[in-house]
Design an enzyme around this catalytic site. Structure first.
Site, PDB file in Angstrom:
ATOM      1  N   ASP A  15      24.279  96.164  -8.170  1.00 13.59           N
ATOM      2  CA  ASP A  15      23.364  95.153  -8.811  1.00 13.59           C
ATOM      3  C   ASP A  15      21.985  95.573  -8.154  1.00 13.59           C
ATOM      4  OD1 ASP A  15      21.956  92.638  -9.531  1.00 13.59           O
ATOM      5  OD2 ASP A  15      22.238  91.856  -7.614  1.00 13.59           O
ATOM      6  N   SER A  16      20.729  95.153  -8.766  1.00 13.52           N
ATOM      7  CA  SER A  16      19.465  95.402  -8.149  1.00 13.52           C
ATOM      8  C   SER A  16      19.341  95.004  -6.572  1.00 13.52           C
ATOM      9  CB  SER A  16      18.457  94.633  -8.848  1.00 13.52           C
ATOM     10  OG  SER A  16      18.690  93.160  -8.671  1.00 13.52           O
ATOM     11  N   CYS A  78      25.075  92.496 -12.616  1.00 17.51           N
ATOM     12  CA  CYS A  78      23.768  92.111 -12.723  1.00 17.51           C
ATOM     13  C   CYS A  78      23.491  92.006 -14.451  1.00 17.51           C
ATOM     14  CB  CYS A  78      22.915  93.483 -12.320  1.00 17.51           C
ATOM     15  SG  CYS A  78      21.309  93.176 -12.813  1.00 17.51           S
ATOM     16  N   HIS A 191      22.049  86.663  -8.867  1.00 19.65           N
ATOM     17  CA  HIS A 191      21.573  86.295  -7.442  1.00 19.65           C
ATOM     18  C   HIS A 191      21.774  84.646  -7.395  1.00 19.65           C
ATOM     19  CE1 HIS A 191      19.563  89.991  -7.259  1.00 19.65           C
ATOM     20  NE2 HIS A 191      19.273  89.497  -5.849  1.00 19.65           N
TER      21      HIS A 191
HETATM   22  N1  DGL Z   1      21.045  89.820 -10.087  1.00 16.06           N
HETATM   23  C1  DGL Z   1      20.452  90.291 -11.188  1.00 16.06           C
HETATM   24  C2  DGL Z   1      20.824  89.602 -12.542  1.00 16.06           C
HETATM   25  O1  DGL Z   1      22.036  89.187 -12.560  1.00 16.06           O
HETATM   26  C3  DGL Z   1      18.876  90.822 -11.453  1.00 16.06           C
HETATM   27  C4  DGL Z   1      18.024  90.193 -10.505  1.00 16.06           C
HETATM   28  C5  DGL Z   1      16.734  91.016 -10.675  1.00 16.06           C
HETATM   29  O2  DGL Z   1      16.675  92.269  -9.891  1.00 16.06           O
HETATM   30  O3  DGL Z   1      15.605  90.630 -10.986  1.00 16.06           O
HETATM   31  O4  DGL Z   1      20.240  89.331 -13.459  1.00 16.06           O
END
Ligand code: DGL
Length: 276
Positions: A15-16, A78, A191
């Site tokens: 993930d980010s 993500c 998140h």
């Molecule tokens: N956790 C992420 C998602 O599911 C990305 C959040 C981000 O880096 O903007 O979209």
């Protein structure tokens, strides 16, 4: 599908940032016998307002890293990276099975009684073709109300899961949704389950929240069956959590959210692709 994928290889999850930990938790709960490497690309978080090409490039370099570690399956934990890069990853690495994410609009549309569903996801996820196709296929008969919760990912990354700024962002997103009559909310960013209690507090007990993590872990199991990839059952898997960002920050986050373990660092430019 390559024959040389080994059942003993690890699962790669990325993930980010910390968001994919909500997915990791479910995978390790359902498959305690598997070795898992989790990579938080915190050098580049948030992905949500980046260009598609950048997210694709980061995702390719992370995938190459996992392949070097012998990964047998990769989970793009993500929604944003799945929207931007999953198609590209499957095309570029046809030998590796991928599990990706999409906002859980389908189960929400099937179960809503009020006919109004709220979706929380990042800007990039809402812009992607994957989201339009999910909406077109599954949400024809319901009203969707969407919000990109600008700034929420950054607050969660800081470990601010219940403070004033986080509450303000969520109230701004959720109050109009409540007015529109939602009875279901889709958590379309990995998140957001970290602020599940705060969302519940704002919307009350009658609004249902859908977190797709358990379904994602079940999909890992389906691919294991299809490709014969599950590790021996009578072993305890290892879990390694890495970040391209600040190790101390991630380690503190892990300890504060009950993971009780420390992260390792992994640097862009040395172990991962070119420095960006
Ligand atoms: N956790 C992420 C998602 O599911 C990305 C959040 C981000 O880096 O903007 O979209």
């Amino acid at each position: 599908m390559a024959d040389d994928l080994k059942r003993t290889g690890p699962i790669g999850v990325f993930d980010s940032g910390v968001g994919g930990l909500t997915v990791l938790k479910e995978i390790s709960r359902q498959f305690p016998n598997e070795d898992i490497i989790y990579l938080a690309d915190q050098a580049h978080v948030p992905y949500g307002n980046r260009e598609l090409e950048d997210i694709q490039r980061f995702s390719v370099e992370i995938t190459e890293y996992f392949i070097r570690q012998g990964a047998k399956l990769i989970v793009v934990a993500c929604n944003t990276a799945s929207a931007a890069a999953l198609y590209h990853l499957r095309e570029k690495f046809p030998d590796i099975p991928f599990v990706g994410m999409e906002p859980a609009v389908k189960p929400a549309a099937e179960t809503t009684e009020s006919g109004v569903v709220g979706v929380l996801a990042t800007h990039a996820t809402f812009q992607g073709e994957l989201y339009s196709s999910v909406v077109e296929r599954f949400a024809k008969d319901v009203k969707l109300t969407q919000d990109p919760c600008i700034g929420l990912v950054a607050e969660i990354e800081k470990g601010n899961l219940g403070g004033a700024e986080t509450r303000k962002i969520l109230e701004n997103a959720l109050k109009p949704m409540m007015k529109a009559g939602i009875d279901t909310i889709v958590l379309g960013c990995t998140h957001y389950p970290f602020v599940f209690p705060l969302i519940k507090e704002i919307v009350g007990p009658d609004v249902r929240l859908i977190d797709p993590s358990p379904a994602i872990a079940r999909q890992v199991g389906r691919l294991f069956e299809i490709y014969g990839l599950e590790n021996e059952l009578d072993r305890i898997g290892s879990l390694s959590i890495k970040t391209t960002g600040d190790i101390k920050k991630l380690s503190d986050f892990l300890i504060n959210t009950g993971f009780e373990m420390k992260a390792n660092s992994l640097k862009w430019g040395e172990e991962l692709g070119a420095d960006n």
